[in-house]
Enzyme design. Structure first.
Site, short mmCIF file in Angstrom:
data_model
loop_
_atom_site.label_atom_id
_atom_site.label_comp_id
_atom_site.label_asym_id
_atom_site.label_seq_id
_atom_site.Cartn_x
_atom_site.Cartn_y
_atom_site.Cartn_z
N LYS A 120 11.08 84.89 -13.23
CA LYS A 120 11.14 84.62 -11.42
C LYS A 120 12.40 85.88 -11.38
O LYS A 120 12.98 85.22 -10.98
CB LYS A 120 11.33 83.78 -11.34
N CYS A 411 57.84 92.02 -2.37
CA CYS A 411 57.38 91.75 -3.66
C CYS A 411 57.48 90.22 -3.59
O CYS A 411 58.85 89.69 -3.25
CB CYS A 411 58.18 92.16 -5.05
N CYS A 430 55.25 96.65 -7.36
CA CYS A 430 56.79 96.18 -7.06
C CYS A 430 57.61 97.23 -7.94
O CYS A 430 57.59 97.18 -9.41
CB CYS A 430 57.31 94.91 -7.64
N1 LIG Z 1 20.21 78.04 -0.01
C1 LIG Z 1 19.97 77.81 0.89
O1 LIG Z 1 19.69 77.10 1.61
C2 LIG Z 1 18.01 77.89 0.74
C3 LIG Z 1 17.24 77.66 1.62
C4 LIG Z 1 15.68 77.31 1.29
C5 LIG Z 1 14.78 78.16 -0.10
N2 LIG Z 1 16.84 78.09 -1.29
C6 LIG Z 1 16.20 78.79 -2.46
O2 LIG Z 1 14.13 78.85 -2.34
C7 LIG Z 1 14.36 78.01 -3.65
C8 LIG Z 1 13.02 77.45 -2.70
O3 LIG Z 1 11.88 78.56 -2.03
P1 LIG Z 1 10.77 79.16 -2.31
O4 LIG Z 1 9.58 77.51 -1.73
O5 LIG Z 1 11.30 80.30 -1.93
O6 LIG Z 1 10.23 78.93 -3.76
P2 LIG Z 1 10.93 79.47 -5.78
O7 LIG Z 1 11.92 80.71 -4.68
O8 LIG Z 1 11.79 78.59 -5.76
O9 LIG Z 1 9.97 80.04 -6.01
C9 LIG Z 1 8.52 80.19 -5.08
C10 LIG Z 1 9.05 82.09 -5.11
O10 LIG Z 1 9.41 82.96 -5.67
C11 LIG Z 1 9.05 83.71 -5.77
N3 LIG Z 1 8.75 84.51 -7.12
C12 LIG Z 1 9.43 85.26 -7.88
N4 LIG Z 1 8.29 85.33 -9.24
C13 LIG Z 1 7.94 84.53 -9.35
C14 LIG Z 1 6.43 85.15 -9.99
N5 LIG Z 1 6.82 85.85 -11.61
N6 LIG Z 1 5.45 84.85 -9.98
C15 LIG Z 1 5.43 83.80 -9.07
N7 LIG Z 1 6.45 83.85 -7.62
C16 LIG Z 1 7.59 84.51 -8.30
C17 LIG Z 1 7.30 83.65 -4.98
O11 LIG Z 1 8.39 84.79 -3.67
C18 LIG Z 1 7.56 83.03 -4.48
O12 LIG Z 1 7.06 82.51 -3.45
C19 LIG Z 1 14.75 77.08 -3.76
O13 LIG Z 1 14.58 76.21 -4.77
C20 LIG Z 1 16.19 77.09 -3.38
O14 LIG Z 1 16.93 77.70 -4.44
C21 LIG Z 1 17.46 78.16 -0.53
ZN LIG Z 2 59.25 91.63 -8.03
#
Ligand SMILES: NC(=O)c1ccc[n+]([C@@H]2O[C@H](COP(=O)([O-])OP(=O)(O)OC[C@H]3O[C@@H](n4cnc5c(N)ncnc54)[C@H](O)[C@@H]3O)[C@@H](O)[C@H]2O)c1
Ligand SMILES: [Zn+2]
Length: 700
Positions: A120, A411, A430
């Site tokens: 992923k 320092c 230092c």
């Molecule tokens: N920090 C924040 O404020 C914030 C906000 C929104 C989303 N997020 C992050 O994003 C996640 C949700 O976002 P999301 O809907 O994009 O889901 P996601 O990132 O958990 O999973 C879906 C995405 O994974 C990706 N991906 C990467 N490798 C892949 C593979 N081998 N096969 C299929 N897909 C693959 C694709 O882009 C797909 O759209 C959350 O769990 C969070 O971690 C964070």
């Molecule tokens: Zn010193």
């Protein structure tokens, strides 16, 4: 009303609805910041936790679910500066599991003949539409139905073919992830900060920000890459499985990863998940988990999808390595060589298995490079056992009360004015090496450690107290410490018992306190370590670059501290493993008068400054290289090494063609095998003894 009734009747309490609204809004705003501006205000860990709470709430109270719940949609629908592009087939998100149990449950309810497991990739999803083999349109995922037109940007990406090779289908939607390689990330952020712009929180946001540029030249200048992870609409070709589609796409020249596997059972899936969990950082890009998909496309079709994610795939998410926390202060530490290092003090936060509240910032330039201010919310990263690192500030959360760090000019430990050692050095130091309490404490601690004098009763706390009580002004006086001195400390004393008040121990009594066991140990240690071998004394002197290896070699070659002091740079440098830098450092060290005073004070206190010359050890191994591997009965590792060195030989750590003899003890591993492979002379322990006694002639 029971929960059951409530779900049936569609009535929920105002509190629950309030909580739902709160979570939904928090998550909607987070999505906007994350997808829209590529500048998240929440960490993924916080986001995922809030999402899980919302999902649980909705599962228990289905009447709360509305079409505008963030649980029901992919990404964030928004108006952007880019032309909208409707995908021919929807792009979905993925459902998550966070543990082996959840994964096992998913596998159990999603039986399949073959599963495709892949990385992923933590990047940005894109959809590439190829018409008759030509890249016609490239778009972001958007809300899954409509994305943004980023064709000119994608055309600049290395590895993305503008034209497919061979016989291409009429229509092919390629789904993949665009990512920013980890290697280029720090430099990008430093460049942004230098240009007065906000740095990215992580490589994923860097990818999103770099791709969604109005000017594709900016995109072109960034080292973005793409890897394929799916297909959308297809016409003019048929695939039976996802893996088959990958094989064909690879033939067409698309960047299909070679890291995926197709497996048949749950055990192999778990093994893949575990393997990449252990090797998460061996890749050029970040991954946040593993994606497991039912490989057969008919089965995928049959399983279908929810409003936001397919039922035929699941993402196993690894524990987060990044969290947000508050940077409360930036302080400086003065190290053993006087180097002054700023470090961040943070609100304690749990990440990758431990609670973190400090992280080094290396030097003032580094603080500037990262663009962090005191009071910032910062992204803190801790990957496994690697030391924690402050990655970047969350600029969007600033409220104006943050202030810049100012490197001290003096320092903090002794007040001496700080300066770089040489013109142009990034580090400042230092210069009061002799009596600066911080430096001295570090030196005492190092001197007492196992690799030097090995003074068990002298640790970090002890070194601190001996200094704060004024019992030592440099390490020269260490061996002159008396029971009377130690009676002035707290760490090395205890309350006297009534009997001891009447009849004090020989070591004395002071203010109703006598030496503790620790105090007695320190005196005993100081007496006994005076006869430690010369190499340990050398390490204990804190001469820059002189560690145990160089010290051993110097001791074997010169035999006494006097001889080392008298030796020329050339002589010193010719010792095995020594070399010019160390040789010069040794001479420079002896040029300082208070350094020579330490040596004299120690010698006067009875510290042995020379190794016994073993008369029975003629230099039988002059010019001979010996490797010892496995364990021997009569020699420890160190003893075997010293036996070789003291006879003029070279004790090497690895086997090569230049090795003359390989001594193989018990449980020897790959070195023994390599020795055989190279056809080297192999000796057992008795052969080794003969070699030591009479040289190569002894083992003819
Ligand atoms: N920090 C924040 O404020 C914030 C906000 C929104 C989303 N997020 C992050 O994003 C996640 C949700 O976002 P999301 O809907 O994009 O889901 P996601 O990132 O958990 O999973 C879906 C995405 O994974 C990706 N991906 C990467 N490798 C892949 C593979 N081998 N096969 C299929 N897909 C693959 C694709 O882009 C797909 O759209 C959350 O769990 C969070 O971690 C964070
Ligand atoms: Zn010193």
């Amino acid at each position: 009303m029971s929960e059951h009734d409530e779900a049936e009747s569609g009535v929920t309490s105002p509190e629950l609805r309030r909580r739902w609204t709160e979570l939904n809004q928090l998550l909607a705003e987070a999505q906007e910041a994350y997808y829209g501006a590529a500048a998240p205000t929440l960490s993924d860990a916080e986001y995922d936790e809030a999402m899980r709470e919302l999902e649980a709430l909705e599962a228990a109270h289905p009447s709360l679910v509305t079409p505008d719940s963030v649980t029901q949609r992919v990404g964030a629908a928004r108006v952007t500066d880019f032309r909208p592009i409707e995908h021919r087939r929807r792009m979905m998100s993925l459902d998550n599991v966070f543990s082996d149990e959840e994964l096992a449950a998913w596998l159990a309810r999603t039986p399949a003949e073959r599963y495709l497991c892949e990385l992923k990739i933590d990047g940005l999803a894109v959809n590439l539409l190829y018409l008759d083999g030509r890249l016609a349109v490239a778009a972001t995922r958007g809300d899954g139905r409509v994305g943004e037109d980023i064709t000119p940007n994608v055309l600049t990406l290395q590895g993305v073919p503008h034209r497919l090779r061979g016989e291409a289908p009429a229509v092919l939607e390629v789904r993949g992830e665009v990512f920013f390689p980890v290697a280029g990330f720090e430099d990008l952020n430093a460049a942004l900060v230098a240009a007065g712009k906000a740095p990215f929180a992580n490589p994923r946001n860097a990818a999103a920000g770099s791709l969604r540029q109005k000017n594709p030249e900016v995109t072109a200048a960034r080292p973005l890459r793409m890897l394929v992870h799916g297909v959308g609409a297809v016409e003019g070709v048929e695939f039976g499985s996802q893996s088959e589609a990958y094989a064909r796409m690879r033939e067409w020249g698309l960047p299909v990863p070679d890291t995926f596997v197709v497996v048949t059972g749950a055990d192999d899936v778990t093994a893949f998940v575990r393997h990449h969990g252990d090797h998460r950082h061996d890749l050029s890009h970040e991954i946040d988990g593993i994606v497991i998909k039912v490989d057969d496309l008919d089965e995928q079709e049959r399983l279908g999808a929810t409003s936001r994610a397919p039922r035929w795939a699941i993402a196993y998410k690894y524990p987060p390595e990044e969290v947000n926390t508050r940077l409360l202060d930036i302080r400086v530490n003065v190290g053993r060589t006087g180097r002054v290092t700023p470090y961040g003090v943070m609100e304690p936060v749990f990440v990758s298995g431990s609670t973190v509240e400090m992280a080094t910032l290396h030097n003032a330039y580094e603080v500037e490079r990262k663009g962090v201010l005191i009071g910032d919310t910062v992204v803190l990263r801790k990957a496994g056992d690697v030391i924690p690192e402050i990655v970047a500030p969350v600029v969007a959360l600033r409220d104006g009360t943050e202030r810049a760090f100012v490197m001290p000019t003096h320092c903090p430990s002794c007040g001496t004015e700080l300066r770089p050692e040489k013109e142009g050095d990034k580090d400042i130091r230092c210069p009061n090496a002799r009596t600066c309490p911080s430096q001295l404490r570090e030196r005492l601690f190092a001197l007492a450690s196992r690799g030097a004098f090995d003074i068990e009763a002298l640790g970090w706390e002890g070194a601190g107290e001996l200094l704060s009580r004024g019992l030592l002004t440099d390490e020269g006086a260490l061996f002159g410490l008396t029971a009377d001195d130690l009676l002035r400390t707290e760490l090395y004393t205890r309350q006297a018992k009534p009997a001891e008040l009447a009849d004090p121990p020989a070591t004395g009594i002071r203010d109703g306190r006598v030496l503790s066991r620790q105090g007695e140990n320190l005196l005993a240690n100081l007496a006994s370590v005076r006869t430690q071998p010369l190499w340990r004394v050398l390490v204990a002197l804190s001469i820059r670059h002189v560690g145990p290896t160089a010290a051993r070699s110097l001791a074997a070659r010169f035999g006494s501290l006097d001889a080392i002091r008298a030796a020329s740079v050339e002589d010193l440098a010719s010792a095995d493993g020594v070399g010019q830098v160390i040789a010069e450092s040794i001479q420079a060290w002896f040029d300082v008068d208070w350094h020579r005073d330490i040596v004299e004070a120690w010698a006067a206190a009875g510290v042995r400054m020379a190794d016994d010359v073993d008369e029975s050890a003629p230099r039988t191994l002059e010019g001979i290289t010996v490797v010892v591997t496995g364990s021997l009965q009569g020699f420890s590792r160190d003893e075997a090494k010293e036996a070789i060195l003291s006879r003029g030989g070279k004790a090497a750590g690895s086997v090569s063609r230049k090795t003359d003899f390989v001594v193989v003890g018990e449980n020897a591993g790959s070195k023994a095998a390599k020795a055989e492979e190279l056809g080297l002379r192999i000796l057992d322990e008795s052969g080794f003894e003969a070699l030591l006694a009479r040289g190569p002639a002894g083992v003819e």
